[in-house]
Write a protein that holds these residues in place. Structure first.
Motif, PDB file in Angstrom:
ATOM      1  N   ARG A 129       0.839  -1.210   0.000  1.00  0.00           N
ATOM      2  CA  ARG A 129       0.000   0.000   0.000  1.00  0.00           C
ATOM      3  C   ARG A 129       0.867   1.251   0.000  1.00  0.00           C
ATOM      4  O   ARG A 129       0.591   2.209  -0.750  1.00  0.00           O
ATOM      5  CB  ARG A 129      -0.908  -0.014   1.224  1.00  0.00           C
ATOM      6  CG  ARG A 129      -1.776   1.222   1.400  1.00  0.00           C
ATOM      7  CD  ARG A 129      -2.732   1.046   2.566  1.00  0.00           C
ATOM      8  NE  ARG A 129      -3.429   2.287   2.859  1.00  0.00           N
ATOM      9  CZ  ARG A 129      -2.963   3.221   3.693  1.00  0.00           C
ATOM     10  NH1 ARG A 129      -1.802   3.048   4.315  1.00  0.00           N
ATOM     11  NH2 ARG A 129      -3.666   4.320   3.917  1.00  0.00           N
ATOM     12  N   ASN A 130       1.910   1.266   0.830  1.00  0.00           N
ATOM     13  CA  ASN A 130       2.801   2.433   0.868  1.00  0.00           C
ATOM     14  C   ASN A 130       3.541   2.619  -0.449  1.00  0.00           C
ATOM     15  O   ASN A 130       3.755   3.754  -0.898  1.00  0.00           O
ATOM     16  CB  ASN A 130       3.807   2.277   2.009  1.00  0.00           C
ATOM     17  CG  ASN A 130       3.164   2.429   3.371  1.00  0.00           C
ATOM     18  OD1 ASN A 130       2.145   3.123   3.513  1.00  0.00           O
ATOM     19  ND2 ASN A 130       3.728   1.784   4.385  1.00  0.00           N
TER      20      ASN A 130
ATOM     21  N   GLN B 119       1.095   4.162  -2.913  1.00  0.00           N
ATOM     22  CA  GLN B 119       0.904   5.583  -2.614  1.00  0.00           C
ATOM     23  C   GLN B 119       2.117   6.407  -3.054  1.00  0.00           C
ATOM     24  O   GLN B 119       1.964   7.516  -3.585  1.00  0.00           O
ATOM     25  CB  GLN B 119       0.655   5.764  -1.124  1.00  0.00           C
ATOM     26  CG  GLN B 119      -0.717   5.278  -0.659  1.00  0.00           C
ATOM     27  CD  GLN B 119      -0.926   5.497   0.828  1.00  0.00           C
ATOM     28  OE1 GLN B 119       0.020   5.725   1.577  1.00  0.00           O
ATOM     29  NE2 GLN B 119      -2.187   5.397   1.258  1.00  0.00           N
TER      30      GLN B 119
ATOM     31  N   LYS C  59       2.022   6.830  -6.780  1.00  0.00           N
ATOM     32  CA  LYS C  59       1.021   7.833  -7.170  1.00  0.00           C
ATOM     33  C   LYS C  59       1.527   9.247  -6.942  1.00  0.00           C
ATOM     34  O   LYS C  59       1.299  10.143  -7.754  1.00  0.00           O
ATOM     35  CB  LYS C  59      -0.279   7.596  -6.379  1.00  0.00           C
ATOM     36  CG  LYS C  59      -1.051   6.367  -6.821  1.00  0.00           C
ATOM     37  CD  LYS C  59      -2.336   6.212  -6.025  1.00  0.00           C
ATOM     38  CE  LYS C  59      -3.153   5.005  -6.465  1.00  0.00           C
ATOM     39  NZ  LYS C  59      -4.385   4.829  -5.668  1.00  0.00           N
TER      40      LYS C  59
END
Length: 308
Positions: A297-298, A301, A304
């Motif tokens: 997830r990190n 992110q 992005k």
């Protein structure tokens, strides 16, 4: 301004009033490969494939015809090939990169020569002798070529030689061996980073150092060699903290993925060593799922943010 990347141009376009035509022209001039770039890439690609398939063919040739060839023929063919490939690098019409690729192929043939010699005369030497001789006899080529793939081959030979030497001769504790390998590859990683070596070389050597650190920590947790583990563990933890800090500062996905995954493996081993009943196995499974999810997830992110 020669190091402008696609992300830089797109960021400038978002923050200014660049027209689509200007943006497209900038991408074509600075980012997209032209016909000459494709020609160079395909030339190097076919050269690498040609040398690689030729080396594989040579090895399979000896394996298939071993019983039908005289020992002097076997050695003579390899020696002639090494001399021929090395002589090619002195031709003035061959560019530097082609020379380096050909010399790398010749360095691989040196290993084939040692293998054929050892098989013919059944020297009875330890396996580390083979890799040690191979490493010594290509050292000058590696130093003078200054070619990242050849340095990568050299690092593989050094690591293999040290591992086999420790296993077959010294009988050192495994944690001491992994500590030496971790520090050695870590030192090369730092030097490569300082000299701005190609990214694939830096990351490969860094992964090797992390691998030896992870295996060493697992070995230390399981066997608990207190004499070495009390030094090895703090050193690894300190290095991981520095790596994570550097990854956050530079927003590097390499540090922020490799180090956490190594820590997940180490922590899981520690928990498993504490207990291996069904509740602990369930806890380890939940820990792995949650931690891997958080890491991924990190990373998403971060990707992005870099693209925005």
């Amino acid at each position: 301004m020669d190091n402008i990347q696609r992300e830089d141009i797109e960021s400038i376009a978002r923050q200014t009033s660049l027209s689509q035509e200007t943006l497209t022209r900038a991408l074509k001039e600075r980012v997209y490969p032209d016909a000459n770039s494709w020609r160079k890439f395909l030339t190097l690609l076919f050269l690498v494939l040609g040398i690689g398939f030729s080396l594989a063919g040579i090895i399979f040739f000896f394996a298939y015809n071993w019983a039908d060839l005289h020992k002097f023929v076997k050695i003579g063919i390899i020696e002639l090939l090494v001399i021929a490939l090395t002589a090619l690098t002195f031709l003035p019409k061959i560019n530097t990169q082609s020379r380096q690729i050909i010399l790398t192929g010749s360095a691989v043939l040196v290993g084939v020569l040692f293998a054929v010699f050892g098989q013919i005369y059944q020297t009875g030497a330890n396996a580390y002798d083979f890799f040690l001789g191979w490493t010594i006899f290509v050292t000058l080529w590696v130093c003078f070529s200054n070619f990242a793939p050849m340095w990568l081959l050299y690092m593989i030979l050094l690591n293999t030689t040290l591992i086999l030497y420790c296993q077959q001769v010294t009988g050192w504790p495994s944690l001491l061996m992994y500590g030496i390998l971790y520090l050695g590859n870590g030192a090369v990683f730092v030097l490569a980073k300082m000299r701005q070596a190609p990214a694939y070389f830096i990351h490969t050597v860094g992964l090797a150092a992390l691998t030896f650190a992870t295996i060493g920590m697992i070995s230390g947790i399981i066997s608990f060699e207190k004499e070495y583990f009390s030094v090895f563990a703090p050193l690894v933890i300190l290095t991981y903290l520095v790596g994570l800090w550097h990854g956050v500062q530079t927003k590097s996905t390499f540090y922020l993925s490799a180090v956490p995954f190594s820590l997940i493996i180490i922590i899981s081993t520690f928990l498993l060593e504490m207990s291996n009943d069904e509740w602990m196995l369930l806890l380890i499974g939940i820990f792995i799922i949650i931690s891997v999810t958080l890491v991924v997830r990190n990373l998403i992110q971060l990707a992005k943010k870099q693209s925005s």
